[in-house]
Design a protein around this motif. Structure first.
Motif, PDB file in Angstrom:
ATOM      1  N   MET A   1       0.924  -1.140   0.099  1.00  0.00           N
ATOM      2  CA  MET A   1       0.167   0.190  -0.123  1.00  0.00           C
ATOM      3  C   MET A   1       0.698   1.299  -0.219  1.00  0.00           C
ATOM      4  O   MET A   1       0.947   2.208  -0.951  1.00  0.00           O
ATOM      5  CB  MET A   1      -0.980  -0.034   1.281  1.00  0.00           C
ATOM      6  CG  MET A   1      -1.658   1.396   1.394  1.00  0.00           C
ATOM      7  SD  MET A   1      -2.587   1.310   3.006  1.00  0.00           S
ATOM      8  CE  MET A   1      -3.084   3.089   3.132  1.00  0.00           C
ATOM      9  N   SER A   3       4.156   1.510  -0.366  1.00  0.00           N
ATOM     10  CA  SER A   3       5.106   1.607  -1.556  1.00  0.00           C
ATOM     11  C   SER A   3       4.671   2.116  -3.034  1.00  0.00           C
ATOM     12  O   SER A   3       4.965   2.916  -3.584  1.00  0.00           O
ATOM     13  CB  SER A   3       5.715   0.031  -1.829  1.00  0.00           C
ATOM     14  OG  SER A   3       4.544  -0.737  -2.065  1.00  0.00           O
ATOM     15  N   ARG A   4       3.211   1.866  -3.220  1.00  0.00           N
ATOM     16  CA  ARG A   4       2.361   2.301  -4.101  1.00  0.00           C
ATOM     17  C   ARG A   4       2.208   3.860  -4.161  1.00  0.00           C
ATOM     18  O   ARG A   4       2.116   4.652  -5.166  1.00  0.00           O
ATOM     19  CB  ARG A   4       1.013   1.429  -4.496  1.00  0.00           C
ATOM     20  CG  ARG A   4       1.357  -0.044  -4.992  1.00  0.00           C
ATOM     21  CD  ARG A   4       2.043  -0.112  -6.092  1.00  0.00           C
ATOM     22  NE  ARG A   4       1.951  -1.347  -6.530  1.00  0.00           N
ATOM     23  CZ  ARG A   4       0.989  -2.153  -7.311  1.00  0.00           C
ATOM     24  NH1 ARG A   4      -0.093  -1.844  -7.647  1.00  0.00           N
ATOM     25  NH2 ARG A   4       1.489  -3.311  -7.600  1.00  0.00           N
ATOM     26  N   GLN A   6       3.956   5.690  -2.119  1.00  0.00           N
ATOM     27  CA  GLN A   6       5.278   6.711  -2.504  1.00  0.00           C
ATOM     28  C   GLN A   6       5.625   6.539  -4.120  1.00  0.00           C
ATOM     29  O   GLN A   6       5.855   7.763  -4.705  1.00  0.00           O
ATOM     30  CB  GLN A   6       6.357   5.813  -1.798  1.00  0.00           C
ATOM     31  CG  GLN A   6       7.709   6.246  -1.863  1.00  0.00           C
ATOM     32  CD  GLN A   6       8.953   5.423  -1.214  1.00  0.00           C
ATOM     33  OE1 GLN A   6       8.377   5.089  -0.266  1.00  0.00           O
ATOM     34  NE2 GLN A   6      10.108   5.273  -1.720  1.00  0.00           N
ATOM     35  N   GLU A   7       5.164   5.529  -4.733  1.00  0.00           N
ATOM     36  CA  GLU A   7       5.741   5.667  -6.422  1.00  0.00           C
ATOM     37  C   GLU A   7       4.646   6.574  -7.027  1.00  0.00           C
ATOM     38  O   GLU A   7       5.247   7.656  -7.907  1.00  0.00           O
ATOM     39  CB  GLU A   7       5.283   4.373  -7.139  1.00  0.00           C
ATOM     40  CG  GLU A   7       6.071   3.113  -6.666  1.00  0.00           C
ATOM     41  CD  GLU A   7       6.046   1.891  -7.136  1.00  0.00           C
ATOM     42  OE1 GLU A   7       4.670   1.928  -7.874  1.00  0.00           O
ATOM     43  OE2 GLU A   7       6.242   0.865  -6.742  1.00  0.00           O
ATOM     44  N   LEU A   8       3.420   6.896  -6.575  1.00  0.00           N
ATOM     45  CA  LEU A   8       2.690   7.959  -7.294  1.00  0.00           C
ATOM     46  C   LEU A   8       3.019   9.371  -6.652  1.00  0.00           C
ATOM     47  O   LEU A   8       3.033  10.299  -7.689  1.00  0.00           O
ATOM     48  CB  LEU A   8       1.135   7.653  -6.545  1.00  0.00           C
ATOM     49  CG  LEU A   8       0.012   8.825  -6.777  1.00  0.00           C
ATOM     50  CD1 LEU A   8      -0.160   8.871  -8.529  1.00  0.00           C
ATOM     51  CD2 LEU A   8      -1.243   8.377  -6.327  1.00  0.00           C
TER      52      LEU A   8
END
Length: 389
Positions: A1, A3-4, A6-8
């Motif tokens: 959750m 990590s996604r 953070q990527e966004l």
């Protein structure tokens, strides 16, 4: 959750421009073995903390979870909170303004009555309809075949506490005692161990604003003693009336009956407790340091109780009688004697060298008769509707 997320955010962040991450009902993510708190701590410490433009805002209705896992965290989130905000229910004044915004133009006695049933919770107040009277709204929300709030008590406690049985049993015990119970009395009443587990449950109920903890004067209280008193309007109403009748118009059919009138008297006392600051403004003592509590004295099998004592730093006590009435309150001979007895006993036992001012808090004032002089100071319902001091 995370990590996604953070990527966004790596694509969205702009240097020097504030980016806000808002997570609602955070405790719901912390399921069994999810490792959610550890992941949140890692996300903040290893990514957010090096991006000063990021602001993380989280909220949750499970107050005790928020306090134990975030505010008082001893793990990765220790001392990471920059600001905390305890959102409290609406006051009477805020409730009136909220209802007006919805086109509900009730008189203040009706607003008081709905407040005593629902409390100042916007979600519950939003369920009311402008075409209904207060009594019709209560019937629809609690007693009709498809009543929206009929099972709300169970859902509420199940969502706030993982094992709510102990919390509910204490709530049921406190509903029977308007002045509250000591910790020892709660343990004895329910056959519980007076230990750390009981402390945790009581702390949960206090932190979530269902119960208030206070100390009294005049009674001998143990070092760790004090009184736990139920103060949540919605919970009191549910426990007293809901689920005990099949009449879809129970409230409309039972207005002005002893059970409803008794409940209104007790609930109005709680309204006054929750609006002590407004009472102080009405008395002109809002700039004076005060403590407030219910006072009781037991002796030789009988006792006296005062609804509300306001103890002031200027060596004055306001000894308050609280009376709910749908018209001017008329003090009669029997009640006059009771008031004088309570005031006299309080002065003898507690305030020997201080000033005692008998005070009446009621809806529409005190009727002028031969006994009215026993209570020279009156606070009326309109004075409880002032804005939050």
């Amino acid at each position: 959750m995370f990590s996604r997320l953070q990527e966004l955010l790596n694509f969205k962040l702009k240097k020097g421009k504030r980016s806000v991450i808002f997570i609602d009902e955070l405790p719901c993510f912390d399921t069994h073995k999810s490792g959610f708190i550890k992941a949140l701590g890692h996300f903040w410490n290893n990514w957010c903390s090096v991006h000063p433009e990021v602001m993380l805002i989280v909220c949750g209705s499970a107050t005790t979870w928020m306090i134990r896992n975030l505010i008082d965290s001893h793990g990765g989130l220790h001392n990471r909170i920059t600001h905390e905000f305890h959102i409290r229910p609406f006051t009477l004044s805020e409730t009136e303004k909220y209802l007006e915004a919805k086109g509900i133009l009730w008189d203040r006695l009706s607003i008081l009555q709905i407040y005593m049933a629902l409390g100042g919770i916007p979600y519950y107040l939003d369920l009311l309809q402008a075409r209904e009277s207060c009594a019709q709204g209560i019937d629809r929300l609690f007693f009709s075949p498809d009543a929206k709030l009929r099972n709300e008590f169970k859902r509420l406690f199940s969502s706030l506490f993982r094992n709510p049985e102990g919390h509910v049993s204490i709530i049921n015990a406190l509903c029977k005692k308007k002045s509250g119970l000591t910790r020892e009395e709660i343990a004895n009443e329910l056959g519980l161990q007076n230990n750390g587990h009981l402390s945790k449950i009581l702390d949960d109920l206090v932190q979530c604003d269902f119960v208030r903890y206070y100390r009294t004067r005049g009674d001998k209280i143990k070092k760790n003693g004090g009184i736990y008193q139920l103060v949540d309007f919605f919970v009191m109403f549910q426990n007293q009336f809901v689920g005990r009748t099949t009449d879809p118009h129970y409230w409309s059919h039972h207005l002005n009956t002893p059970p409803v009138n008794n409940w209104m008297g007790l609930a109005f006392e709680r309204v006054c407790y929750s609006h002590v600051e407004q009472v102080k403004v009405a008395l002109g003592i809002d700039k004076i340091a005060t403590e407030y509590y219910c006072w009781r004295h037991q002796e030789d099998g009988s006792g006296v109780q005062v609804d509300l004592i306001i103890e002031r730093a200027d060596r004055v006590f306001n000894v308050c009688e609280i009376k709910y009435c749908d018209h001017e309150y008329s003090l009669q001979k029997g009640e006059d004697l009771k008031v004088r007895n309570r005031v006299g006993m309080f002065k003898e036992l507690v305030a020997k060298r201080r000033t005692v001012m008998p005070t009446l808090i009621t809806t529409f004032g005190l009727k002028d008769n031969s006994y009215a002089s026993a209570i020279p100071i009156t606070v009326c319902l309109d004075e409880l509707f002032v804005d939050r001091p």
